[in-house]
Design an enzyme around this catalytic site. Structure first.
Site, PDB file in Angstrom:
ATOM      1  N   LYS A   1       0.894  -1.071  -0.084  1.00 61.25           N
ATOM      2  CA  LYS A   1       0.121  -0.056   0.057  1.00 61.25           C
ATOM      3  C   LYS A   1       0.808   1.196   0.072  1.00 61.25           C
ATOM      4  O   LYS A   1       2.299   1.281   0.240  1.00 61.25           O
ATOM      5  CB  LYS A   1      -0.941   0.024   1.145  1.00 61.25           C
ATOM      6  CG  LYS A   1      -2.366  -0.904   0.834  1.00 61.25           C
ATOM      7  CD  LYS A   1      -3.350  -0.765   1.913  1.00 61.25           C
ATOM      8  CE  LYS A   1      -4.580  -1.555   1.391  1.00 61.25           C
ATOM      9  NZ  LYS A   1      -5.538  -1.585   2.453  1.00 61.25           N
TER      10      LYS A   1
ATOM     11  N   ARG B   1      -3.832  -9.947   4.684  1.00 59.94           N
ATOM     12  CA  ARG B   1      -4.263 -10.141   3.365  1.00 59.94           C
ATOM     13  C   ARG B   1      -3.377  -9.578   2.533  1.00 59.94           C
ATOM     14  O   ARG B   1      -2.823  -8.244   2.608  1.00 59.94           O
ATOM     15  CB  ARG B   1      -5.448  -9.168   3.461  1.00 59.94           C
ATOM     16  CG  ARG B   1      -6.484  -9.046   1.961  1.00 59.94           C
ATOM     17  CD  ARG B   1      -7.706  -8.042   1.975  1.00 59.94           C
ATOM     18  NE  ARG B   1      -8.130  -8.119   0.608  1.00 59.94           N
ATOM     19  CZ  ARG B   1      -7.955  -7.207  -0.087  1.00 59.94           C
ATOM     20  NH1 ARG B   1      -6.725  -6.304  -0.180  1.00 59.94           N
ATOM     21  NH2 ARG B   1      -8.386  -7.315  -1.278  1.00 59.94           N
TER      22      ARG B   1
END
Length: 276
Positions: free
Chosen positions: A221, A255
Protein backbone atom coordinates in the site's frame (compact mmCIF):
# COMPACT_ATOMS: atom_id res chain seq x y z
CA UNK A 1 -10.88 -18.12 18.21
CA UNK A 2 -12.48 -19.90 15.25
CA UNK A 3 -14.66 -19.10 12.26
CA UNK A 4 -16.95 -21.55 10.48
CA UNK A 5 -16.26 -21.68 6.75
CA UNK A 6 -18.69 -24.02 4.97
CA UNK A 7 -18.71 -26.38 7.94
CA UNK A 8 -14.96 -26.30 8.57
CA UNK A 9 -13.73 -24.56 11.71
CA UNK A 10 -10.70 -22.37 10.99
CA UNK A 11 -8.59 -21.65 14.06
CA UNK A 12 -7.39 -18.04 13.96
CA UNK A 13 -5.38 -18.29 17.17
CA UNK A 14 -2.60 -19.23 14.74
CA UNK A 15 -2.42 -16.42 12.13
CA UNK A 16 -3.60 -17.17 8.61
CA UNK A 17 -2.89 -15.66 5.19
CA UNK A 18 -5.53 -14.42 2.75
CA UNK A 19 -4.22 -14.23 -0.81
CA UNK A 20 -5.52 -11.39 -2.99
CA UNK A 21 -6.88 -11.93 -6.50
CA UNK A 22 -8.07 -8.68 -8.04
CA UNK A 23 -10.45 -9.09 -10.97
CA UNK A 24 -10.36 -5.39 -11.77
CA UNK A 25 -8.51 -3.47 -14.47
CA UNK A 26 -7.62 -0.59 -12.16
CA UNK A 27 -6.40 -1.89 -8.78
CA UNK A 28 -3.33 -0.03 -7.54
CA UNK A 29 -0.88 -2.96 -7.78
CA UNK A 30 -2.17 -5.87 -9.87
CA UNK A 31 -5.09 -4.36 -11.76
CA UNK A 32 -5.45 -6.05 -15.13
CA UNK A 33 -2.85 -8.74 -14.42
CA UNK A 34 -5.28 -11.66 -14.57
CA UNK A 35 -7.03 -11.26 -17.91
CA UNK A 36 -7.97 -14.85 -18.71
CA UNK A 37 -8.85 -18.14 -17.04
CA UNK A 38 -5.39 -19.63 -17.48
CA UNK A 39 -3.68 -16.74 -15.68
CA UNK A 40 -6.30 -16.72 -12.92
CA UNK A 41 -5.99 -20.46 -12.27
CA UNK A 42 -2.20 -20.28 -12.31
CA UNK A 43 -2.14 -17.44 -9.79
CA UNK A 44 -4.62 -19.08 -7.42
CA UNK A 45 -2.70 -22.36 -7.58
CA UNK A 46 0.45 -20.42 -6.65
CA UNK A 47 -1.27 -18.67 -3.73
CA UNK A 48 -2.65 -21.96 -2.39
CA UNK A 49 0.61 -23.85 -2.81
CA UNK A 50 2.43 -21.13 -0.91
CA UNK A 51 0.09 -21.50 2.06
CA UNK A 52 -2.94 -19.21 1.66
CA UNK A 53 -5.89 -20.31 3.80
CA UNK A 54 -8.29 -18.03 1.90
CA UNK A 55 -8.44 -16.41 -1.53
CA UNK A 56 -10.00 -12.94 -1.57
CA UNK A 57 -11.71 -12.08 -4.87
CA UNK A 58 -12.43 -8.46 -5.64
CA UNK A 59 -14.27 -7.22 -8.72
CA UNK A 60 -14.76 -3.59 -7.60
CA UNK A 61 -11.56 -1.62 -7.08
CA UNK A 62 -11.57 0.17 -3.72
CA UNK A 63 -8.41 2.19 -4.26
CA UNK A 64 -8.79 5.96 -3.80
CA UNK A 65 -10.63 7.58 -6.73
CA UNK A 66 -11.51 4.17 -8.16
CA UNK A 67 -14.01 4.07 -11.00
CA UNK A 68 -17.53 3.21 -9.88
CA UNK A 69 -19.00 0.18 -11.66
CA UNK A 70 -22.55 -1.13 -11.86
CA UNK A 71 -23.78 -4.12 -9.93
CA UNK A 72 -24.26 -5.93 -13.25
CA UNK A 73 -20.62 -5.38 -14.16
CA UNK A 74 -19.52 -6.65 -10.74
CA UNK A 75 -21.63 -9.79 -11.21
CA UNK A 76 -20.18 -10.35 -14.67
CA UNK A 77 -16.66 -10.09 -13.34
CA UNK A 78 -16.94 -12.24 -10.23
CA UNK A 79 -19.55 -14.99 -10.55
CA UNK A 80 -17.87 -16.88 -13.44
CA UNK A 81 -14.56 -16.82 -11.56
CA UNK A 82 -16.13 -18.32 -8.44
CA UNK A 83 -17.43 -21.19 -10.59
CA UNK A 84 -14.06 -21.55 -12.34
CA UNK A 85 -12.08 -21.72 -9.10
CA UNK A 86 -14.42 -24.11 -7.31
CA UNK A 87 -14.36 -26.45 -10.28
CA UNK A 88 -10.55 -26.52 -10.25
CA UNK A 89 -10.05 -26.25 -6.48
CA UNK A 90 -13.20 -27.68 -4.81
CA UNK A 91 -11.88 -27.16 -1.26
CA UNK A 92 -10.78 -23.55 -1.71
CA UNK A 93 -12.23 -21.04 0.76
CA UNK A 94 -13.20 -17.96 -1.22
CA UNK A 95 -13.64 -14.57 0.39
CA UNK A 96 -15.62 -12.05 -1.67
CA UNK A 97 -14.60 -8.42 -1.43
CA UNK A 98 -17.88 -6.55 -1.96
CA UNK A 99 -20.06 -3.96 -0.24
CA UNK A 100 -23.21 -5.00 -2.14
CA UNK A 101 -25.64 -7.42 -0.50
CA UNK A 102 -26.81 -8.88 -3.80
CA UNK A 103 -23.24 -9.74 -4.82
CA UNK A 104 -22.68 -11.21 -1.35
CA UNK A 105 -25.78 -13.41 -1.60
CA UNK A 106 -25.10 -14.61 -5.14
CA UNK A 107 -21.45 -15.32 -4.32
CA UNK A 108 -22.24 -17.40 -1.24
CA UNK A 109 -24.94 -19.27 -3.16
CA UNK A 110 -22.30 -19.97 -5.82
CA UNK A 111 -20.00 -21.54 -3.20
CA UNK A 112 -17.94 -18.74 -1.63
CA UNK A 113 -17.28 -18.90 2.10
CA UNK A 114 -16.68 -15.38 3.47
CA UNK A 115 -17.81 -11.82 2.75
CA UNK A 116 -15.25 -9.03 3.07
CA UNK A 117 -17.02 -5.64 3.19
CA UNK A 118 -15.00 -2.42 3.10
CA UNK A 119 -18.01 -0.50 4.45
CA UNK A 120 -19.15 -2.78 7.31
CA UNK A 121 -22.67 -2.54 5.91
CA UNK A 122 -22.77 1.24 5.66
CA UNK A 123 -22.99 1.32 1.84
CA UNK A 124 -25.87 -1.18 1.59
CA UNK A 125 -28.54 -1.26 4.28
CA UNK A 126 -29.41 -4.87 3.40
CA UNK A 127 -25.89 -6.23 3.88
CA UNK A 128 -26.05 -7.15 7.58
CA UNK A 129 -29.46 -8.77 7.23
CA UNK A 130 -28.18 -10.71 4.22
CA UNK A 131 -25.11 -11.96 6.07
CA UNK A 132 -27.26 -12.92 9.06
CA UNK A 133 -29.48 -14.99 6.77
CA UNK A 134 -26.50 -16.60 5.03
CA UNK A 135 -24.68 -17.35 8.33
CA UNK A 136 -21.18 -16.89 6.94
CA UNK A 137 -18.09 -15.16 8.37
CA UNK A 138 -18.11 -11.41 7.80
CA UNK A 139 -15.11 -9.10 7.64
CA UNK A 140 -16.06 -5.53 8.47
CA UNK A 141 -13.63 -2.73 7.69
CA UNK A 142 -13.34 0.81 8.99
CA UNK A 143 -13.86 3.42 6.31
CA UNK A 144 -15.51 6.81 6.00
CA UNK A 145 -17.32 7.76 2.81
CA UNK A 146 -16.75 5.78 -0.37
CA UNK A 147 -13.64 4.90 -2.39
CA UNK A 148 -14.40 8.00 -4.44
CA UNK A 149 -14.61 10.37 -1.43
CA UNK A 150 -12.56 8.82 1.38
CA UNK A 151 -9.32 10.73 0.71
CA UNK A 152 -10.97 13.94 1.89
CA UNK A 153 -12.47 12.36 5.04
CA UNK A 154 -9.36 11.75 7.16
CA UNK A 155 -10.13 14.26 9.93
CA UNK A 156 -10.22 12.78 13.44
CA UNK A 157 -10.18 14.18 16.97
CA UNK A 158 -8.91 10.84 18.33
CA UNK A 159 -8.58 8.31 15.53
CA UNK A 160 -8.25 5.16 17.65
CA UNK A 161 -11.20 6.06 19.86
CA UNK A 162 -13.30 6.84 16.80
CA UNK A 163 -12.38 3.52 15.17
CA UNK A 164 -13.18 1.68 18.40
CA UNK A 165 -16.56 3.40 18.59
CA UNK A 166 -17.22 2.61 14.92
CA UNK A 167 -16.56 -1.09 15.47
CA UNK A 168 -18.59 -1.17 18.69
CA UNK A 169 -21.58 0.21 16.77
CA UNK A 170 -21.12 -2.01 13.71
CA UNK A 171 -20.52 -5.16 15.77
CA UNK A 172 -23.68 -4.47 17.77
CA UNK A 173 -25.65 -4.01 14.54
CA UNK A 174 -24.20 -7.26 13.15
CA UNK A 175 -25.00 -9.20 16.32
CA UNK A 176 -28.58 -7.91 16.17
CA UNK A 177 -28.88 -9.59 12.74
CA UNK A 178 -27.52 -12.88 14.13
CA UNK A 179 -24.02 -12.68 12.62
CA UNK A 180 -21.69 -14.84 14.72
CA UNK A 181 -18.32 -14.97 12.98
CA UNK A 182 -16.95 -11.43 12.78
CA UNK A 183 -13.49 -10.17 11.84
CA UNK A 184 -12.48 -6.51 12.00
CA UNK A 185 -10.20 -4.73 9.55
CA UNK A 186 -8.95 -1.28 10.66
CA UNK A 187 -8.79 -0.16 7.03
CA UNK A 188 -5.23 0.96 6.39
CA UNK A 189 -5.33 3.58 3.64
CA UNK A 190 -9.09 4.14 3.85
CA UNK A 191 -9.85 7.69 5.01
CA UNK A 192 -6.37 7.79 6.57
CA UNK A 193 -3.23 9.59 5.46
CA UNK A 194 0.24 7.96 5.71
CA UNK A 195 0.93 9.39 9.17
CA UNK A 196 -2.43 8.14 10.42
CA UNK A 197 -1.79 4.69 8.94
CA UNK A 198 1.45 4.35 10.89
CA UNK A 199 -0.19 5.67 14.07
CA UNK A 200 -2.93 3.06 13.61
CA UNK A 201 -0.40 0.27 13.12
CA UNK A 202 1.53 1.43 16.19
CA UNK A 203 -1.65 1.13 18.29
CA UNK A 204 -3.21 -1.88 16.58
CA UNK A 205 -3.31 -3.91 19.80
CA UNK A 206 -5.84 -1.43 21.24
CA UNK A 207 -8.46 -2.82 18.85
CA UNK A 208 -8.37 -6.12 20.75
CA UNK A 209 -10.88 -4.55 23.12
CA UNK A 210 -13.49 -5.72 20.59
CA UNK A 211 -12.56 -9.34 21.37
CA UNK A 212 -12.54 -10.20 17.66
CA UNK A 213 -9.88 -11.37 15.18
CA UNK A 214 -8.10 -8.54 13.36
CA UNK A 215 -7.28 -8.59 9.65
CA UNK A 216 -4.34 -6.44 8.56
CA UNK A 217 -4.32 -5.26 4.96
CA UNK A 218 -1.09 -3.35 4.35
CA UNK A 219 0.29 -5.29 1.39
CA UNK A 220 2.14 -2.97 -1.05
CA UNK A 221 0.00 0.00 0.00
CA UNK A 222 0.89 3.66 -0.39
CA UNK A 223 1.87 3.98 3.27
CA UNK A 224 4.86 1.84 2.23
CA UNK A 225 5.75 2.97 -1.26
CA UNK A 226 5.11 6.68 -0.73
CA UNK A 227 7.15 6.66 2.48
CA UNK A 228 10.04 4.93 0.71
CA UNK A 229 9.59 6.87 -2.55
CA UNK A 230 9.32 3.68 -4.59
CA UNK A 231 6.62 1.99 -6.70
CA UNK A 232 4.11 -0.63 -5.50
CA UNK A 233 6.08 -3.27 -7.44
CA UNK A 234 9.13 -2.45 -5.29
CA UNK A 235 7.25 -2.56 -1.97
CA UNK A 236 7.59 -6.24 -1.01
CA UNK A 237 10.37 -5.69 1.52
CA UNK A 238 8.45 -2.86 3.18
CA UNK A 239 5.33 -5.02 3.19
CA UNK A 240 7.19 -7.82 4.96
CA UNK A 241 8.37 -5.35 7.59
CA UNK A 242 4.86 -4.11 8.31
CA UNK A 243 3.43 -7.64 8.24
CA UNK A 244 5.85 -8.58 10.99
CA UNK A 245 4.75 -5.60 13.09
CA UNK A 246 1.09 -6.44 12.44
CA UNK A 247 1.61 -9.99 13.71
CA UNK A 248 3.46 -8.79 16.82
CA UNK A 249 0.52 -6.44 17.46
CA UNK A 250 -1.87 -9.39 17.32
CA UNK A 251 -3.22 -9.60 13.75
CA UNK A 252 -4.95 -12.91 13.02
CA UNK A 253 -5.15 -12.62 9.22
CA UNK A 254 -2.76 -11.01 6.76
CA UNK A 255 -4.40 -10.02 3.46
CA UNK A 256 -1.55 -10.13 0.97
CA UNK A 257 -0.38 -10.18 -2.62
CA UNK A 258 2.70 -12.29 -1.73
CA UNK A 259 1.79 -15.40 0.25
CA UNK A 260 5.20 -17.08 0.55
CA UNK A 261 6.78 -14.07 2.26
CA UNK A 262 3.79 -13.59 4.55
CA UNK A 263 3.94 -17.25 5.62
CA UNK A 264 7.61 -16.76 6.46
CA UNK A 265 6.68 -13.77 8.64
CA UNK A 266 4.18 -15.94 10.50
CA UNK A 267 6.69 -18.77 11.00
CA UNK A 268 9.35 -16.42 12.37
CA UNK A 269 7.06 -14.45 14.64
CA UNK A 270 5.59 -17.70 15.96
CA UNK A 271 9.12 -18.76 16.94
CA UNK A 272 9.76 -15.38 18.51
CA UNK A 273 6.62 -15.61 20.63
CA UNK A 274 7.15 -19.19 21.81
CA UNK A 275 7.61 -19.47 25.55
CA UNK A 276 10.52 -21.47 26.90
Amino acid sequence: MTINCKGTLIDLSSPKVMGILNLTPDSFYDGGFYKNETLILKQVEKLLNEGASFIDLGAYSSRPDATHISIEEEKKRILPIIALLLKKFPEVLLSIDTFRSEIARLSIEAGAAIINDISAGNLDNQMLKTIGNLQVPYIMMHMKGTPQTMKSLNQYNDMIKEIQFYFSERVAAARKEGIHDLIIDPGFGFAKNPHQNFSLLNQLELLHTQGLPILAGVSRKSMIYKTLNISPSEALNGTTCLHTISLLKGASILRVHDVKEAMECIALTNMLQQKD
